[in-house]
Structure formats: structure tokens, C-alpha cells
Design a protein around this motif. Structure first.
Motif, PDB file in Angstrom:
ATOM      1  N   ARG A 136       2.910   6.777  -7.002  1.00  0.00           N
ATOM      2  CA  ARG A 136       2.103   7.709  -7.285  1.00  0.00           C
ATOM      3  C   ARG A 136       0.553   6.975  -8.153  1.00  0.00           C
ATOM      4  NH1 ARG A 136       5.173  13.214  -9.572  1.00  0.00           N
ATOM      5  NH2 ARG A 136       6.250  13.437  -7.525  1.00  0.00           N
ATOM      6  N   TRP A 137       0.469   5.666  -7.990  1.00  0.00           N
ATOM      7  CA  TRP A 137      -0.730   4.971  -8.353  1.00  0.00           C
ATOM      8  C   TRP A 137      -1.914   5.416  -7.480  1.00  0.00           C
ATOM      9  CZ3 TRP A 137      -1.741   0.711 -11.825  1.00  0.00           C
ATOM     10  CH2 TRP A 137      -0.726   0.303 -12.774  1.00  0.00           C
ATOM     11  N   ARG A 138      -1.505   5.630  -6.328  1.00  0.00           N
ATOM     12  CA  ARG A 138      -2.901   6.077  -5.266  1.00  0.00           C
ATOM     13  C   ARG A 138      -2.335   7.234  -4.596  1.00  0.00           C
ATOM     14  NH1 ARG A 138      -6.672   1.784  -3.196  1.00  0.00           N
ATOM     15  NH2 ARG A 138      -6.936   3.570  -1.669  1.00  0.00           N
ATOM     16  N   GLU A 139      -3.379   7.980  -4.144  1.00  0.00           N
ATOM     17  CA  GLU A 139      -2.874   9.253  -3.096  1.00  0.00           C
ATOM     18  C   GLU A 139      -3.142   8.746  -1.441  1.00  0.00           C
ATOM     19  OE1 GLU A 139      -5.447  12.401  -4.082  1.00  0.00           O
ATOM     20  OE2 GLU A 139      -4.635  12.815  -6.084  1.00  0.00           O
ATOM     21  N   ASP A 140      -3.575   7.655  -1.333  1.00  0.00           N
ATOM     22  CA  ASP A 140      -3.662   7.307  -0.010  1.00  0.00           C
ATOM     23  C   ASP A 140      -3.108   5.855   0.390  1.00  0.00           C
ATOM     24  OD1 ASP A 140      -5.728   6.287  -1.460  1.00  0.00           O
ATOM     25  OD2 ASP A 140      -6.731   5.678   0.326  1.00  0.00           O
ATOM     26  N   VAL A 141      -2.847   5.687   1.574  1.00  0.00           N
ATOM     27  CA  VAL A 141      -2.247   4.269   2.013  1.00  0.00           C
ATOM     28  C   VAL A 141      -3.617   3.528   2.609  1.00  0.00           C
ATOM     29  CG1 VAL A 141      -0.916   2.885   3.456  1.00  0.00           C
ATOM     30  CG2 VAL A 141      -0.185   5.030   2.739  1.00  0.00           C
ATOM     31  N   PHE A 142      -4.371   2.628   1.799  1.00  0.00           N
ATOM     32  CA  PHE A 142      -5.492   2.207   2.040  1.00  0.00           C
ATOM     33  C   PHE A 142      -5.466   1.278   3.098  1.00  0.00           C
ATOM     34  CE2 PHE A 142      -3.467  -1.073  -0.840  1.00  0.00           C
ATOM     35  CZ  PHE A 142      -3.731  -2.359  -0.073  1.00  0.00           C
ATOM     36  N   SER A 143      -4.219   1.005   3.605  1.00  0.00           N
ATOM     37  CA  SER A 143      -4.218  -0.143   4.909  1.00  0.00           C
ATOM     38  C   SER A 143      -4.433   0.725   6.298  1.00  0.00           C
ATOM     39  CB  SER A 143      -2.847  -1.041   4.819  1.00  0.00           C
ATOM     40  OG  SER A 143      -1.765  -0.373   4.593  1.00  0.00           O
ATOM     41  N   GLU A 144      -4.207   1.926   6.139  1.00  0.00           N
ATOM     42  CA  GLU A 144      -3.542   2.896   7.305  1.00  0.00           C
ATOM     43  C   GLU A 144      -4.686   2.644   8.494  1.00  0.00           C
ATOM     44  OE1 GLU A 144      -1.664   7.089   7.278  1.00  0.00           O
ATOM     45  OE2 GLU A 144      -3.419   7.030   6.423  1.00  0.00           O
ATOM     46  N   LEU A 145      -5.888   2.478   8.293  1.00  0.00           N
ATOM     47  CA  LEU A 145      -6.730   2.469   9.441  1.00  0.00           C
ATOM     48  C   LEU A 145      -7.196   0.975   9.854  1.00  0.00           C
ATOM     49  CD1 LEU A 145      -9.301   5.215   8.400  1.00  0.00           C
ATOM     50  CD2 LEU A 145      -7.371   5.406   9.898  1.00  0.00           C
ATOM     51  N   VAL A 146      -6.670  -0.131   9.341  1.00  0.00           N
ATOM     52  CA  VAL A 146      -6.674  -1.393   9.434  1.00  0.00           C
ATOM     53  C   VAL A 146      -5.852  -1.703  10.577  1.00  0.00           C
ATOM     54  CG1 VAL A 146      -6.703  -3.705   8.669  1.00  0.00           C
ATOM     55  CG2 VAL A 146      -7.499  -1.859   7.238  1.00  0.00           C
ATOM     56  N   ARG A 147      -6.276  -2.301  11.676  1.00  0.00           N
ATOM     57  CA  ARG A 147      -5.485  -2.670  12.808  1.00  0.00           C
ATOM     58  C   ARG A 147      -5.195  -4.210  12.629  1.00  0.00           C
ATOM     59  NH1 ARG A 147      -7.632  -0.439  18.411  1.00  0.00           N
ATOM     60  NH2 ARG A 147      -5.708  -1.085  19.156  1.00  0.00           N
ATOM     61  N   ALA A 199       0.787  -1.270  -0.159  1.00  0.00           N
ATOM     62  CA  ALA A 199      -0.088  -0.113  -0.118  1.00  0.00           C
ATOM     63  C   ALA A 199       0.864   1.341  -0.110  1.00  0.00           C
ATOM     64  CB  ALA A 199      -0.965  -0.023   1.281  1.00  0.00           C
ATOM     65  N   LYS A 200       2.011   1.302   0.866  1.00  0.00           N
ATOM     66  CA  LYS A 200       2.827   2.268   0.854  1.00  0.00           C
ATOM     67  C   LYS A 200       3.669   2.568  -0.691  1.00  0.00           C
ATOM     68  CE  LYS A 200       3.604   2.499   5.828  1.00  0.00           C
ATOM     69  NZ  LYS A 200       4.365   2.038   7.059  1.00  0.00           N
ATOM     70  N   HIS A 201       3.883   1.261  -1.108  1.00  0.00           N
ATOM     71  CA  HIS A 201       4.552   1.413  -2.378  1.00  0.00           C
ATOM     72  C   HIS A 201       3.695   1.970  -3.628  1.00  0.00           C
ATOM     73  CE1 HIS A 201       7.193   0.111  -5.701  1.00  0.00           C
ATOM     74  NE2 HIS A 201       5.713  -0.334  -6.421  1.00  0.00           N
ATOM     75  N   LEU A 202       2.374   1.602  -3.268  1.00  0.00           N
ATOM     76  CA  LEU A 202       1.462   2.353  -4.423  1.00  0.00           C
ATOM     77  C   LEU A 202       1.394   3.699  -4.227  1.00  0.00           C
ATOM     78  CD1 LEU A 202      -1.541  -0.361  -4.232  1.00  0.00           C
ATOM     79  CD2 LEU A 202       0.087   0.010  -6.139  1.00  0.00           C
ATOM     80  N   VAL A 203       1.651   4.405  -3.271  1.00  0.00           N
ATOM     81  CA  VAL A 203       1.555   5.721  -3.078  1.00  0.00           C
ATOM     82  C   VAL A 203       2.712   6.093  -3.555  1.00  0.00           C
ATOM     83  CG1 VAL A 203       1.480   7.650  -1.000  1.00  0.00           C
ATOM     84  CG2 VAL A 203      -0.015   5.684  -1.028  1.00  0.00           C
TER      85      VAL A 203
END
Length: 303
Positions: free
Chosen positions: A94-105, A87-91
Motif C-alpha cells: 500500500r505504498w502505491r495504488e498502481d503498478v508503475f511497470s505495467e505498461l513497460v514492455r 513495483a508489485k510489492h509496493l502496491v
């Protein structure tokens, strides 16, 4: 381009980055790849078109489904680590603007104290191999070196002839992330290694053998899996009832050094821990053994 190809392109980009920039070991990358492909299969089944459409809810649902399948907490944590890295790699790419995994505990992991063999059990284990055979000489040298220097099994099996300086009693090791460190070899380990190099290794060499230090019967580097099987058989031969795994010798090395008065920072350097907090867990092992001794011997506890 199919959904699978869209996911595949960024997966390969991520794995290449981890290998080139972070120097992760092959087996770590293989683990990441397996976990991420499992996540991709989950996304594909739910008709998620590409990485840009992946949301935290998808990841949470996947981890939850694996929990229902009785995956170990440690396995779930590893899978989540792999996805977070991607997820961090995608940001970053520049494939994404947000880290989609950020809020997953992730699942809470209870930290277990590492076990250790007693010095007497270690002596039984190290002297159990049959040194009348080339394999026995090899096994004795490997066990002595693991206990003497606190090596990881992957570090031990990856050693080359050039990594050893018998005259000075030092060993050059490449650990996690290809980080290099120099560790001392004890006198017993040096003696066992000399016997193996003089008598055992020449009999295991084959025409295509390279500079690998510890050889299999086919003249190639001994695998981690073979070493794992060997240490279990040797423990049984030595009459040790407790389950003995390769990492147990590394734990025993650290525990016995600490109990002997060694400095925690020195142990950290020899183990190759990047964070002192990882090494500090051995202080709890020492503390628990002291508490047991206090309970048993203090006169006020006998009342």
C-alpha cells in the motif's frame, strides 16, 4: 529522511519478502539487489524523490539507456523482472495504488535451443579427472552426478551427506524456490560417489567441516565458481573443442533421455521444471537432429 533512505527502506522490505515468502536463493537475491540499486541510482540522478513518484517513463528511459550501453537482452530482461517484482510489492504494501511497470514492455528474447554433448564426448569428460587424487575423485563424482540426475550447478554444490541414499540410489535435491524433489542416481554415479566418500572426502575434511558433500581443499563446500573453472579445465583435458559449461551437462542429460525414449513428464520432474513448456524445448532439439538426419540420408534429398 534522504531520498536514498526512502528508496532503501522499500528495497530491503522487498528483498526480505522474496526470501521469506518465495524462498529465493541468495545469489538470485543478490542479482535483484544489484539491479534495483542500479535503478535507484538512475532515479536519484534524475531527482525522483521516492517510489511514489516513479513512473513507467522512468523505467522505460532506464532500460533504453542500458540498451544503448550494449547490455545483453537477457540482462535487460532480468533487470526488468526485478523492477516489476518491486513495483508489485509496493502496491501490496500500500505504498502505491498502481503498478508503475505495467505498461513497460521488455526486450524480445529469442529462445535458443540448448546445446548438448554427444554420448562419446560425455564419456571423455567424465573419465578425464585424475582419480589418484582426492580432488580428482571429487570431480569425477560431481560430473557423474550432474549428468546422471540433471542437476543444476547450485543444487550440486549445495548437496549434503544426508541428501544421498546410496543403497536405494536416490538423491534429495532442493531446487529453485527451495522446492524439494527426489531424483535417481545411475549406477556409474553411485560407484563414483562411493569412491569419493570412501577415499577422497576423508582427505579433504578439516576440523570445521560440516555435512557438505563436496569439499574444497579448505574443507568447505565447493563453490559454483570453482566447479565452473574445474569443468572447463576437465573439458580441455578431455580434448573437447566445444565450450563446456556446467549447464551443458544438464542439457545433455535431458536430450539423451528424450532421444532414448523417456517420457517428457518424467524428464520435467527430474529437472525440477515447474512448467512443462520449459521442458518441451528439448523436443525441438530432438526434432532438429531428426531433420538433419533426414536431410543427410533420405534418397529424395540427394537428387
Amino acid at each position: 529522511m534522504s531520498n536514498t533512505q526512502v528508496f532503501e527502506e522499500q528495497l530491503q522490505s522487498f528483498l526480505a519478502t522474496q526470501q521469506l515468502e518465495k524462498g529465493l536463493a541468495d545469489y538470485t537475491l543478490e542479482g535483484y539487489e544489484g539491479d534495483l540499486r542500479q535503478f535507484i541510482a538512475f532515479l536519484t540522478a534524475r531527482k525522483v524523490p521516492d517510489w511514489c513518484a516513479v513512473q513507467g517513463d522512468h523505467l522505460a528511459e532506464w532500460i533504453g539507456s542500458l540498451s544503448d550501453e550494449d547490455y545483453a537482452v537477457s540482462s535487460l530482461s532480468r533487470k526488468l523482472t526485478a523492477v516489476r517484482g518491486l513495483a508489485k510489492h509496493l502496491v501490496a504494501e500500500r505504498w502505491r495504488e498502481d503498478v508503475f511497470s505495467e505498461l513497460v514492455r521488455g526486450p524480445r528474447i529469442s529462445r535458443k535451443l540448448p546445446g548438448a554433448l554427444s554420448p562419446e564426448e560425455v564419456d571423455k569428460l567424465l573419465t578425464a579427472p585424475d582419480e589418484t587424487t582426492p580432488q580428482g575423485l571429487r570431480d569425477r563424482a560431481m560430473l557423474e552426478m550432474m549428468y546422471s540426475s540433471g542437476l543444476r550447478v547450485s543444487e550440486l554444490c549445495g548437496l549434503t551427506l544426508q541428501a544421498v541414499d546410496l543403497e536405494s540410489g536416490l538423491l534429495r535435491v532442493y531446487g529453485k524456490g527451495s522446492k524439494e524433489r527426489v531424483v535417481p542416481l545411475g549406477s556409474q554415479a553411485v560407484a563414483a560417489l562411493e569412491r569419493y566418500l570412501d577415499v577422497g572426502r576423508p582427505k579433504l575434511v578439516k576440523p570445521r567441516t560440516g555435512s557438505e558433500l563436496f569439499l574444497s581443499q579448505w574443507g568447505r563446500a565447493l563453490s559454483r565458481k570453482t566447479f565452473w573453472v574445474m569443468i572447463k579445465k576437465t573439458a580441455k583435458l578431455a580434448g573437447i573443442d566445444a565450450p563446456v559449461k556446467p549447464h551443458l551437462l544438464r542439457h545433455s542429460f535431458a536430450t539423451h533421455l528424450l532421444e532414448g525414449g523417456a517420457d517428457l513428464r518424467a524428464i520435467q520432474e527430474m529437472l525440477g521444471h515447474s512448467d512443462i513448456a520449459t521442458t518441451q524445448i528439448y523436443t525441438f532439439v530432438k526434432g532438429s537432429s531428426l531433420a538433419a538426419a533426414h536431410d543427410k540420408h533420405h534418397p529424395r534429398n540427394q537428387l
